[in-house]
Design a protein around this motif. Sequence first.
Motif, PDB file in Angstrom:
ATOM      1  N   LEU A 148      97.960   9.561 111.557  1.00  0.00           N
ATOM      2  CA  LEU A 148      97.549   9.531 112.958  1.00  0.00           C
ATOM      3  C   LEU A 148      96.490  10.563 113.328  1.00  0.00           C
ATOM      4  N   PRO A 149      96.616  11.843 112.952  1.00  0.00           N
ATOM      5  CA  PRO A 149      95.553  12.785 113.308  1.00  0.00           C
ATOM      6  C   PRO A 149      94.186  12.377 112.735  1.00  0.00           C
ATOM      7  N   GLY A 150      94.192  11.782 111.562  1.00  0.00           N
ATOM      8  CA  GLY A 150      92.934  11.322 110.950  1.00  0.00           C
ATOM      9  C   GLY A 150      92.331  10.180 111.747  1.00  0.00           C
ATOM     10  N   TRP A 151      93.170   9.242 112.170  1.00  0.00           N
ATOM     11  CA  TRP A 151      92.680   8.131 112.994  1.00  0.00           C
ATOM     12  C   TRP A 151      92.097   8.661 114.318  1.00  0.00           C
TER      13      TRP A 151
ATOM     14  N   GLN B 128      78.219   8.665 109.493  1.00  0.00           N
ATOM     15  CA  GLN B 128      78.174  10.056 109.020  1.00  0.00           C
ATOM     16  C   GLN B 128      79.442  10.678 109.574  1.00  0.00           C
ATOM     17  N   SER B 129      80.134  11.461 108.760  1.00  0.00           N
ATOM     18  CA  SER B 129      81.358  12.084 109.274  1.00  0.00           C
ATOM     19  C   SER B 129      81.495  13.502 108.751  1.00  0.00           C
ATOM     20  N   ALA B 130      82.040  14.385 109.591  1.00  0.00           N
ATOM     21  CA  ALA B 130      82.230  15.798 109.207  1.00  0.00           C
ATOM     22  C   ALA B 130      83.720  16.101 109.038  1.00  0.00           C
ATOM     23  N   ILE B 131      84.538  15.052 108.933  1.00  0.00           N
ATOM     24  CA  ILE B 131      85.986  15.297 108.966  1.00  0.00           C
ATOM     25  C   ILE B 131      86.551  15.535 107.564  1.00  0.00           C
ATOM     26  N   THR B 132      86.404  14.529 106.668  1.00  0.00           N
ATOM     27  CA  THR B 132      87.044  14.630 105.346  1.00  0.00           C
ATOM     28  C   THR B 132      86.031  14.339 104.253  1.00  0.00           C
ATOM     29  N   TYR B 133      86.133  15.089 103.172  1.00  0.00           N
ATOM     30  CA  TYR B 133      85.262  14.865 102.014  1.00  0.00           C
ATOM     31  C   TYR B 133      86.102  14.478 100.804  1.00  0.00           C
ATOM     32  N   LEU B 134      85.702  13.361 100.173  1.00  0.00           N
ATOM     33  CA  LEU B 134      86.349  12.931  98.929  1.00  0.00           C
ATOM     34  C   LEU B 134      85.316  12.933  97.816  1.00  0.00           C
TER      35      LEU B 134
ATOM     36  N   GLY C 232      85.554  11.042  94.325  1.00  0.00           N
ATOM     37  CA  GLY C 232      86.423  10.156  93.542  1.00  0.00           C
ATOM     38  C   GLY C 232      86.384  10.424  92.069  1.00  0.00           C
ATOM     39  N   GLU C 233      85.260  10.973  91.583  1.00  0.00           N
ATOM     40  CA  GLU C 233      85.142  11.226  90.138  1.00  0.00           C
ATOM     41  C   GLU C 233      85.879  12.522  89.792  1.00  0.00           C
ATOM     42  N   LYS C 234      85.763  13.521  90.703  1.00  0.00           N
ATOM     43  CA  LYS C 234      86.391  14.825  90.391  1.00  0.00           C
ATOM     44  C   LYS C 234      87.800  14.949  90.994  1.00  0.00           C
ATOM     45  N   GLY C 235      88.206  13.960  91.801  1.00  0.00           N
ATOM     46  CA  GLY C 235      89.545  14.056  92.411  1.00  0.00           C
ATOM     47  C   GLY C 235      89.622  15.178  93.433  1.00  0.00           C
ATOM     48  N   ILE C 236      88.599  15.223  94.321  1.00  0.00           N
ATOM     49  CA  ILE C 236      88.558  16.278  95.344  1.00  0.00           C
ATOM     50  C   ILE C 236      88.871  15.676  96.707  1.00  0.00           C
ATOM     51  N   LEU C 237      89.723  16.368  97.490  1.00  0.00           N
ATOM     52  CA  LEU C 237      90.030  15.954  98.871  1.00  0.00           C
ATOM     53  C   LEU C 237      90.026  17.213  99.736  1.00  0.00           C
ATOM     54  N   ARG C 238      89.139  17.239 100.765  1.00  0.00           N
ATOM     55  CA  ARG C 238      89.076  18.404 101.655  1.00  0.00           C
ATOM     56  C   ARG C 238      89.055  17.920 103.105  1.00  0.00           C
ATOM     57  N   TYR C 239      89.870  18.585 103.937  1.00  0.00           N
ATOM     58  CA  TYR C 239      89.859  18.279 105.386  1.00  0.00           C
ATOM     59  C   TYR C 239      89.014  19.364 106.046  1.00  0.00           C
ATOM     60  N   ARG C 240      87.918  19.004 106.676  1.00  0.00           N
ATOM     61  CA  ARG C 240      87.001  19.964 107.328  1.00  0.00           C
ATOM     62  C   ARG C 240      86.639  21.099 106.357  1.00  0.00           C
ATOM     63  N   GLY C 241      86.482  20.740 105.076  1.00  0.00           N
ATOM     64  CA  GLY C 241      86.048  21.690 104.045  1.00  0.00           C
ATOM     65  C   GLY C 241      87.187  22.405 103.342  1.00  0.00           C
ATOM     66  N   TYR C 242      88.412  22.323 103.881  1.00  0.00           N
ATOM     67  CA  TYR C 242      89.535  23.038 103.256  1.00  0.00           C
ATOM     68  C   TYR C 242      90.197  22.131 102.198  1.00  0.00           C
TER      69      TYR C 242
ATOM     70  N   LEU D 123      99.653  15.474 103.386  1.00  0.00           N
ATOM     71  CA  LEU D 123      99.025  14.696 102.305  1.00  0.00           C
ATOM     72  C   LEU D 123      98.409  13.400 102.827  1.00  0.00           C
ATOM     73  N   HIS D 124      99.029  12.849 103.899  1.00  0.00           N
ATOM     74  CA  HIS D 124      98.586  11.539 104.404  1.00  0.00           C
ATOM     75  C   HIS D 124      97.602  11.656 105.563  1.00  0.00           C
ATOM     76  N   ALA D 125      97.261  12.890 105.980  1.00  0.00           N
ATOM     77  CA  ALA D 125      96.646  13.101 107.301  1.00  0.00           C
ATOM     78  C   ALA D 125      95.286  12.448 107.498  1.00  0.00           C
ATOM     79  N   ASP D 126      94.458  12.370 106.464  1.00  0.00           N
ATOM     80  CA  ASP D 126      93.177  11.687 106.616  1.00  0.00           C
ATOM     81  C   ASP D 126      92.628  11.336 105.237  1.00  0.00           C
ATOM     82  N   HIS D 127      91.726  10.380 105.209  1.00  0.00           N
ATOM     83  CA  HIS D 127      91.188  10.005 103.894  1.00  0.00           C
ATOM     84  C   HIS D 127      89.865   9.252 104.001  1.00  0.00           C
ATOM     85  N   GLU D 128      88.925   9.836 104.742  1.00  0.00           N
ATOM     86  CA  GLU D 128      87.568   9.246 104.859  1.00  0.00           C
ATOM     87  C   GLU D 128      87.649   7.847 105.474  1.00  0.00           C
ATOM     88  N   GLN D 129      86.781   6.923 105.068  1.00  0.00           N
ATOM     89  CA  GLN D 129      86.681   5.645 105.790  1.00  0.00           C
ATOM     90  C   GLN D 129      87.509   4.555 105.097  1.00  0.00           C
ATOM     91  N   ASN D 130      88.814   4.837 104.899  1.00  0.00           N
ATOM     92  CA  ASN D 130      89.714   3.825 104.306  1.00  0.00           C
ATOM     93  C   ASN D 130      89.879   2.654 105.252  1.00  0.00           C
TER      94      ASN D 130
END
Length: 432
Positions: free
Chosen positions: A391-394, A57-63, A65-75, A227-234
């Motif tokens: 790095l900040p995402g890791w 479970q993670s509260a950091i990044t939300y993706l 994939g169908e709608k093309g949404i990327l949010r860091y901590r909801g932003y 743009l590269h800062a985080d991306h869920e559980q890649n």
Amino acid sequence: MSDSKAQLARLEINGRKCEFPVLTGSEGEQSVDIRRLRKETGLTTFDPGFVNTASCQSAITYLDGEKGILRYRGYPVEELIKICNFIDVAYLLIHGVLPNEQVRNDFARLLNRHSMIHESMRTFFDHFPENAHPMAILSAMVVSLSSFYPEMESDQEGVDMAATRLLSKIRTIAAFSYKKSIGEPVVQPSYKLSYCENFLNMMFASPVANYKLDPVVVRALDQLLILHADHEQNCSTSAVRLIGSSGANLYASVSAGICALWGPAHGGANQGVIQMLERLQAEGGDAKKIIDRAKDPNANFRLMGFGHRVYKTYDPRARIAKQLCEEVLGKLGINEPLLDLAMKLEQAALSDEYFIERNLYPNVDFYTGIIFRAMGIPTDMFTVMFAIGRLPGWIANWLEWMSDPAQKIGRPRQLYVGPKKQKVPPRKQGGF
Ligand code: SDX
């Protein structure tokens, strides 16, 4: 996360009926909680590449994939990239809140204070071969930080300090590896410069030539890192979590993440895109040739910068990177034929049945390399740039894992398909 009226998933197997709770995330995604599966049924799930598996479970990044949404901590990343700088976003990912002016300035000052590497570490560069890949150097230097700064083993303050040190020193290590590769003396970081200014100055200034910082380039780099800062559980973030789950320190876990990112199927694709475009250029710019190779299952070739495990529509980062590419090259007055080729290739792919059927679109790596190239960053350092951004995402994921009471050492099972029990045949003794 899980609601009190949890739905149930039912499994009937070998005459047994079992029920498993269904967990619901804050954006409505659902997961079957199978933590009791083996105990109750003796079964495991089979899921190569973890395509259908939520590892945490993670509260950091939300993706989405169908709608093309990327949010860091909801932003939304589209808003962050316009309003914030990379230091704001790094702080947001790691601490969960956007820093106010005062906190941001203190954080920037702390990063600057820790931007040098130990003089003994600087000598390491004298012993790497000139053609050493900068990702190999980066991984080796990052894990070596644990020898110079062992405070990781201590309390939360030690961990915060390690995170800050890492965020700051990764730029210095990257720039020093570039200077090593071109046989120039290193340029030390300066407390007078911002995060991105410092990196660019360490890369391109020299004792005999002043490097004029171009605000267009500085801001573009800042936005690319966001743009590269985080991306869920890649792949690389999962590697950082898995290594950390054994109790390994942050430096060792991030060093493993760097190695995972290096692969051409992951962060190494940005280098692969430029090499593919250069090949396309050399072959006369016939996009159809590259597309046909990418479709040929026997060609062992993928269209680099295309396709994604999660996005089944245009990667929102690729959309931003494409705009940034045109903006930056326009402002710098650079006419880059590879950009025209990239757009030609994109157009050909997006109108081809094979790509349409498989929902293959440009991902974050398709356009970013062209911008790094316009900044004068060498191709073999593109994945290093990805690592600096990620790095900040890791760090945020490593810290989240450490503070998650539900977590335990990562240890997947397997489906054994090897030989059944057999006797060791008699052998002539000796020869040991
Ligand atoms: C990153 O996970 C993340 O979030 C990663 C990342 C991050 O920020 O951390 O977004 C960064 O790694 C982006 C991806 C960079 N890699 C590339 O650009 C390399 C090229 N892309 C592919 O190798 C591939 O698309 C992956 C690795 C990205 C995703 O692979 P999947 O999800 O395992 O998909 P798959 O291999 O099962 O492919 C499904 C089908 C296959 O065809 P069929 O067997 O159904 O006939 O699509 C085809 C694949 O052959 N396919 C491609 C293709 N990508 C998938 N065919 C040609 N070119 C491609 N690029």
